[in-house]
Design an enzyme around this catalytic site. Structure first.
Site, PDB file in Angstrom:
ATOM      1  N   SER A 137     -15.800 -17.623 -16.175  1.00 23.59           N
ATOM      2  CA  SER A 137     -14.940 -16.662 -15.467  1.00 23.59           C
ATOM      3  C   SER A 137     -15.243 -16.783 -13.976  1.00 23.59           C
ATOM      4  O   SER A 137     -16.283 -17.318 -13.586  1.00 23.59           O
ATOM      5  CB  SER A 137     -15.283 -15.246 -15.948  1.00 23.59           C
ATOM      6  OG  SER A 137     -14.729 -14.273 -15.103  1.00 23.59           O
ATOM      7  N   TYR A 150     -20.995  -8.202 -18.129  1.00 25.40           N
ATOM      8  CA  TYR A 150     -20.053  -9.310 -18.370  1.00 25.40           C
ATOM      9  C   TYR A 150     -20.371 -10.468 -17.427  1.00 25.40           C
ATOM     10  O   TYR A 150     -20.432 -11.635 -17.838  1.00 25.40           O
ATOM     11  CB  TYR A 150     -18.624  -8.797 -18.131  1.00 25.40           C
ATOM     12  CG  TYR A 150     -17.535  -9.828 -18.277  1.00 25.40           C
ATOM     13  CD1 TYR A 150     -17.084 -10.228 -19.533  1.00 25.40           C
ATOM     14  CD2 TYR A 150     -16.925 -10.412 -17.156  1.00 25.40           C
ATOM     15  CE1 TYR A 150     -16.067 -11.168 -19.673  1.00 25.40           C
ATOM     16  CE2 TYR A 150     -15.912 -11.341 -17.286  1.00 25.40           C
ATOM     17  CZ  TYR A 150     -15.483 -11.717 -18.550  1.00 25.40           C
ATOM     18  OH  TYR A 150     -14.481 -12.652 -18.681  1.00 25.40           O
TER      19      TYR A 150
HETATM   20  N1  LIG Z   1      -8.226 -12.271 -19.092  1.00 28.87           N
HETATM   21  C1  LIG Z   1      -8.950 -12.522 -18.015  1.00 28.87           C
HETATM   22  O1  LIG Z   1      -8.670 -11.967 -16.917  1.00 28.87           O
HETATM   23  C2  LIG Z   1     -10.091 -13.507 -18.076  1.00 28.87           C
HETATM   24  C3  LIG Z   1     -10.635 -13.936 -16.860  1.00 28.87           C
HETATM   25  C4  LIG Z   1     -11.707 -14.813 -16.881  1.00 28.87           C
HETATM   26  C5  LIG Z   1     -12.206 -15.283 -18.077  1.00 28.87           C
HETATM   27  N2  LIG Z   1     -11.646 -14.839 -19.252  1.00 28.87           N
HETATM   28  C6  LIG Z   1     -12.241 -15.346 -20.492  1.00 28.87           C
HETATM   29  O2  LIG Z   1     -11.265 -16.044 -21.234  1.00 28.87           O
HETATM   30  C7  LIG Z   1     -11.581 -15.978 -22.630  1.00 28.87           C
HETATM   31  C8  LIG Z   1     -10.363 -15.474 -23.390  1.00 28.87           C
HETATM   32  O3  LIG Z   1     -10.078 -14.154 -22.937  1.00 28.87           O
HETATM   33  P1  LIG Z   1      -8.658 -13.426 -23.105  1.00 28.87           P
HETATM   34  O4  LIG Z   1      -8.348 -12.795 -21.806  1.00 28.87           O
HETATM   35  O5  LIG Z   1      -7.700 -14.322 -23.740  1.00 28.87           O
HETATM   36  O6  LIG Z   1      -9.086 -12.238 -24.082  1.00 28.87           O
HETATM   37  P2  LIG Z   1      -8.504 -11.768 -25.491  1.00 28.87           P
HETATM   38  O7  LIG Z   1      -9.151 -10.468 -25.782  1.00 28.87           O
HETATM   39  O8  LIG Z   1      -7.025 -11.828 -25.482  1.00 28.87           O
HETATM   40  O9  LIG Z   1      -9.036 -12.908 -26.497  1.00 28.87           O
HETATM   41  C9  LIG Z   1     -10.400 -12.941 -26.882  1.00 28.87           C
HETATM   42  C10 LIG Z   1     -10.553 -13.802 -28.118  1.00 28.87           C
HETATM   43  O10 LIG Z   1     -11.918 -13.734 -28.540  1.00 28.87           O
HETATM   44  C11 LIG Z   1     -11.918 -13.517 -29.951  1.00 28.87           C
HETATM   45  N3  LIG Z   1     -13.132 -12.813 -30.391  1.00 28.87           N
HETATM   46  C12 LIG Z   1     -13.641 -11.638 -29.945  1.00 28.87           C
HETATM   47  N4  LIG Z   1     -14.719 -11.301 -30.681  1.00 28.87           N
HETATM   48  C13 LIG Z   1     -14.900 -12.294 -31.599  1.00 28.87           C
HETATM   49  C14 LIG Z   1     -15.833 -12.519 -32.640  1.00 28.87           C
HETATM   50  N5  LIG Z   1     -16.834 -11.659 -32.905  1.00 28.87           N
HETATM   51  N6  LIG Z   1     -15.717 -13.655 -33.372  1.00 28.87           N
HETATM   52  C15 LIG Z   1     -14.725 -14.535 -33.145  1.00 28.87           C
HETATM   53  N7  LIG Z   1     -13.792 -14.374 -32.171  1.00 28.87           N
HETATM   54  C16 LIG Z   1     -13.881 -13.260 -31.415  1.00 28.87           C
HETATM   55  C17 LIG Z   1     -10.712 -12.624 -30.192  1.00 28.87           C
HETATM   56  O11 LIG Z   1     -10.349 -12.575 -31.565  1.00 28.87           O
HETATM   57  C18 LIG Z   1      -9.682 -13.309 -29.312  1.00 28.87           C
HETATM   58  O12 LIG Z   1      -9.114 -14.429 -29.948  1.00 28.87           O
HETATM   59  C19 LIG Z   1     -12.807 -15.060 -22.726  1.00 28.87           C
HETATM   60  O13 LIG Z   1     -13.979 -15.843 -22.745  1.00 28.87           O
HETATM   61  C20 LIG Z   1     -12.760 -14.278 -21.430  1.00 28.87           C
HETATM   62  O14 LIG Z   1     -14.041 -13.786 -21.054  1.00 28.87           O
HETATM   63  C21 LIG Z   1     -10.598 -13.979 -19.274  1.00 28.87           C
END
Ligand SMILES: NC(=O)c1ccc[n+]([C@@H]2O[C@H](COP(=O)([O-])OP(=O)(O)OC[C@H]3O[C@@H](n4cnc5c(N)ncnc54)[C@H](O)[C@@H]3O)[C@@H](O)[C@H]2O)c1
Length: 258
Positions: A137, A150
């Site tokens: 991130s 986080y």
């Molecule tokens: N959305 C943002 O602004 C952002 C920014 C930077 C980084 N990220 C990172 O990108 C990645 C995806 O995030 P997103 O925004 O799509 O979030 P999201 O909540 O839409 O997706 C998260 C995913 O993680 C899975 N997950 C959560 N707990 C789990 C578990 N115990 N076992 C298996 N799978 C599990 C969920 O089922 C889902 O598929 C993450 O690592 C997040 O930290 C997101």
């Protein structure tokens, strides 16, 4: 890396960013796509199967907090796919009221997944090598005080991934490592984060957080797949507001020898 005909494993493939990334991968003509996630999204799966008929898309249930579940998922995928070319570790939560779970999912789970995947992919074990892509991130390269837990988990992801990209490992295992650092991206994750900062009483900061510009998950996905196509071991990519940029880090310390 030319993705056509490749085998991809995507952890967290039904998430906001994940579901867009898997579509981008399928549009590149990958051969097999294994989606590991906590819950199946049957509608998304069915839609992918009917749209991308030349690819084999399947789901394997996995809880990334459970090492046995991670190992079982890779074992099941290895029985269905000849080898893995690309792994994307894309599970994550952003909820600083859940300290242990944040570290468990974002960092420990990602570490276990990476090390398990390496056993299958490493040339030391007669594997073919490949690429492991870990989603960190912007909070994994710049400290985020409002989300300090986080941020700590994501700094861990960046350090772990950059550490494994050491050229010595690459030459022995044939596995390259890429770190992806998305900026704010429109997914459910940010809604949960808004209600769960590290400390209460940070309303002025929360207001700024809510008002910050965000990219779409599709923009993030297009950037991620371009970074994967670069195939560059050790590269760290910022994907913010739809722009992909490779980051460079100054070396501030090296060991001293006798
Ligand atoms: N959305 C943002 O602004 C952002 C920014 C930077 C980084 N990220 C990172 O990108 C990645 C995806 O995030 P997103 O925004 O799509 O979030 P999201 O909540 O839409 O997706 C998260 C995913 O993680 C899975 N997950 C959560 N707990 C789990 C578990 N115990 N076992 C298996 N799978 C599990 C969920 O089922 C889902 O598929 C993450 O690592 C997040 O930290 C997101």
């Amino acid at each position: 890396m030319d993705l056509s005909g490749k085998n991809v494993v995507y952890l967290g493939g039904f998430g906001g960013i994940g579901s867009k990334c898997i579509e981008e991968f399928l549009q590149k003509g990958i051969k097999n796509l294994a989606i590991f996630d906590l819950h199946e999204n049957a509608a998304v799966l069915e839609n992918l199967r009917s749209t991308y008929t030349a690819s084999n898309v399947f789901y394997i249930k996995m809880d990334i907090t459970d090492k046995n579940s991670i190992e079982a998922a890779y074992n099941e995928a290895a029985n269905k796919i000849d080898h893995f070319d690309v792994i994307v570790n894309g599970c994550g939560i952003m909820n600083d009221s859940l300290i242990e779970l944040t570290i468990q999912i974002n960092l420990l789970g990602l570490i276990h997944s990476t090390l398990t995947a390496m056993k299958y992919m490493s040339k030391l074990n007669n594997g073919k090598g490949g690429l492991i892509v870990n989603i960190s991130s912007v909070a994994g390269i710049e400290p985020a005080g409002m989300y300090a837990v986080y941020s700590a988990s994501k700094f861990g992801v960046s350090a772990f991934t950059r550490g494994l990209a050491n050229p010595f490992y690459y030459h022995t295992t044939g596995i390259g490592f890429i770190t992806i650092c998305p900026g704010f991206t429109e997914t459910n994750l940010l809604g949960v984060a808004y209600n769960n900062p590290t400390f209460e009483k940070c309303e002025p900061m929360l207001k700024r957080f809510a008002e910050a510009k965000k990219q779409t998950a599709t923009e993030c996905a297009k950037g991620l797949v371009k970074a994967v196509e670069s195939g560059k071991n050790g590269s760290v990519w910022l994907i913010d507001l739809g722009t992909l940029k490779e980051l460079e880090f100054p070396v501030v310390w090296t060991p001293t020898f006798e």
